[in-house]
Scaffold this motif. Sequence first.
Motif, PDB file in Angstrom:
ATOM      1  N   ALA A 128       0.831  -1.204   0.000  1.00 50.35           N
ATOM      2  CA  ALA A 128       0.000   0.000   0.000  1.00 50.35           C
ATOM      3  C   ALA A 128       0.867   1.256   0.000  1.00 50.35           C
ATOM      4  O   ALA A 128       0.589   2.225  -0.722  1.00 50.35           O
ATOM      5  N   LEU A 129       1.918   1.266   0.812  1.00 51.98           N
ATOM      6  CA  LEU A 129       2.834   2.406   0.831  1.00 51.98           C
ATOM      7  C   LEU A 129       3.482   2.622  -0.540  1.00 51.98           C
ATOM      8  O   LEU A 129       3.585   3.754  -1.026  1.00 51.98           O
ATOM      9  N   CYS A 130       3.927   1.527  -1.155  1.00 46.38           N
ATOM     10  CA  CYS A 130       4.573   1.622  -2.461  1.00 46.38           C
ATOM     11  C   CYS A 130       3.585   2.074  -3.528  1.00 46.38           C
ATOM     12  O   CYS A 130       3.941   2.859  -4.419  1.00 46.38           O
ATOM     13  N   LEU A 131       2.351   1.600  -3.434  1.00 38.30           N
ATOM     14  CA  LEU A 131       1.332   1.988  -4.410  1.00 38.30           C
ATOM     15  C   LEU A 131       1.015   3.476  -4.311  1.00 38.30           C
ATOM     16  O   LEU A 131       0.855   4.159  -5.329  1.00 38.30           O
ATOM     17  N   ILE A 132       0.939   3.983  -3.098  1.00 38.94           N
ATOM     18  CA  ILE A 132       0.697   5.426  -2.919  1.00 38.94           C
ATOM     19  C   ILE A 132       1.810   6.231  -3.580  1.00 38.94           C
ATOM     20  O   ILE A 132       1.567   7.217  -4.290  1.00 38.94           O
ATOM     21  N   GLY A 133       3.053   5.811  -3.368  1.00 35.49           N
ATOM     22  CA  GLY A 133       4.172   6.497  -4.004  1.00 35.49           C
ATOM     23  C   GLY A 133       4.097   6.429  -5.514  1.00 35.49           C
ATOM     24  O   GLY A 133       4.348   7.427  -6.211  1.00 35.49           O
ATOM     25  N   ILE A 282      10.379  -0.561  -5.187  1.00 31.23           N
ATOM     26  CA  ILE A 282       9.111  -1.130  -5.667  1.00 31.23           C
ATOM     27  C   ILE A 282       8.271  -0.047  -6.340  1.00 31.23           C
ATOM     28  O   ILE A 282       7.688  -0.280  -7.410  1.00 31.23           O
ATOM     29  N   SER A 283       8.211   1.140  -5.748  1.00 34.69           N
ATOM     30  CA  SER A 283       7.458   2.243  -6.357  1.00 34.69           C
ATOM     31  C   SER A 283       8.044   2.609  -7.720  1.00 34.69           C
ATOM     32  O   SER A 283       7.302   2.855  -8.679  1.00 34.69           O
ATOM     33  N   VAL A 306      -2.847  -0.222  -9.660  1.00 29.55           N
ATOM     34  CA  VAL A 306      -3.569  -0.949  -8.614  1.00 29.55           C
ATOM     35  C   VAL A 306      -3.608  -2.441  -8.943  1.00 29.55           C
ATOM     36  O   VAL A 306      -3.417  -3.296  -8.065  1.00 29.55           O
ATOM     37  N   SER A 307      -3.835  -2.767 -10.212  1.00 30.38           N
ATOM     38  CA  SER A 307      -3.902  -4.169 -10.622  1.00 30.38           C
ATOM     39  C   SER A 307      -2.578  -4.884 -10.382  1.00 30.38           C
ATOM     40  O   SER A 307      -2.547  -6.012  -9.867  1.00 30.38           O
ATOM     41  N   VAL A 308      -1.482  -4.237 -10.737  1.00 33.28           N
ATOM     42  CA  VAL A 308      -0.159  -4.837 -10.536  1.00 33.28           C
ATOM     43  C   VAL A 308       0.107  -5.019  -9.042  1.00 33.28           C
ATOM     44  O   VAL A 308       0.614  -6.059  -8.608  1.00 33.28           O
ATOM     45  N   ALA A 309      -0.239  -3.998  -8.247  1.00 33.13           N
ATOM     46  CA  ALA A 309      -0.017  -4.077  -6.803  1.00 33.13           C
ATOM     47  C   ALA A 309      -0.829  -5.211  -6.171  1.00 33.13           C
ATOM     48  O   ALA A 309      -0.329  -5.960  -5.327  1.00 33.13           O
ATOM     49  N   VAL A 310      -2.088  -5.344  -6.580  1.00 32.20           N
ATOM     50  CA  VAL A 310      -2.943  -6.397  -6.044  1.00 32.20           C
ATOM     51  C   VAL A 310      -2.394  -7.772  -6.414  1.00 32.20           C
ATOM     52  O   VAL A 310      -2.434  -8.713  -5.609  1.00 32.20           O
TER      53      VAL A 310
END
Length: 363
Positions: A128-133, A282-283, A306-310
């Motif tokens: 979640a942290l990486c996705l926000i970045g 990761i970001s 979001v899809s990649v992160a999930v």
Amino acid sequence: MINTPKPTKLQAIMTLMLTVGITNHVFIIPALLQIAKRDAWVSVILAVIPFALMIGLILFASSRIGTQPLPDWIRYRLGRIPAFLFQCALSLFFFVTAWFSLFDTVMWVKVTFLPYTPLIATSIILMALCLIGALKGMKAITLTSAILLPLVVILGFYVAIVNVEHKDYHLLFPLFEFGWSPVLRGVLYACSGLFELFFILFLHPYLKAPLNKKQMIILAVILFGLTLGPLTGAIVEFNPFEAAIQRYPAYEEWRIAGFGKYVSQTDFFSIYQWLSGSCIRISFALIIIADMWIKRSSRKRSALLVSVAVLLVPLSCYVFTDVMFQHLMIRYIFPANAYFIAFMTLVVFAAALVRTSKKGRSA
């Protein structure tokens, strides 16, 4: 996206120090020690030769690319089909890079600090942290790197200086106990981390101008030091055979570092160092995946991220055990990483040699 001026070259260098540094400083050390034992540091020194060639290729290509997005430049130089294959290959590469970094970080957290916390919980929070970045964009990542890196560097020098009393540099010798074969194999693993200097080509489109020769060499020297420093530290502190069986030698160096008479352990500082590098890496990988296909900030870009992160979360928890992952990492991931980056650099270099007419057709 944050409406700020373009990142500076210094911020770009600091971003690469965290993105690539976590590989050179942490991930690759166990593999080097297992492959070359005491001679691992010699492997890193010998890796300077192919690394220098890589720097030359990147500098030449960079002078032709400028600040153009790499996929667009490849399409202009080589055509649509080669560009499409280039985008697919790099998307898969950065997906594996993000997965590898997430898995190793989550496993380290479980082994060292949170043994009773489910892997899925740690993975979701970190992702979640990486996705926000990644959603905020490369500008936010470079600014964050500029904030995080100074303390990371200070802590690195701190653990190196504090542990001087435990170091025995005689453990670096004798050399070539097992011949040249392990040393030469170790060169490949050292190059796996050093060759990630190639990532700078994906940062250049966000800058006003690409890094010049002097700045590129400074960055290369820093990355070389980030590999050689903790590697020799692990050998002289634990002896090469003990260090080779440790899962996280860089972290073990923190385990013996104290602060004065009343603080016997300061390994909690390693959390800041490790998570800073992993989150930025990761970001960065997520942003490059999005850049391969969608250029501007949009709902499609956000949906892709979001899809990649999930997808990455369950892959980092349920696919491999740590033993299987370590075997995969040493036997396949690091060698493939070195060969793939070398191949892609040669492709970009070859594209830079292609002459184009005024109408944009390749010759």
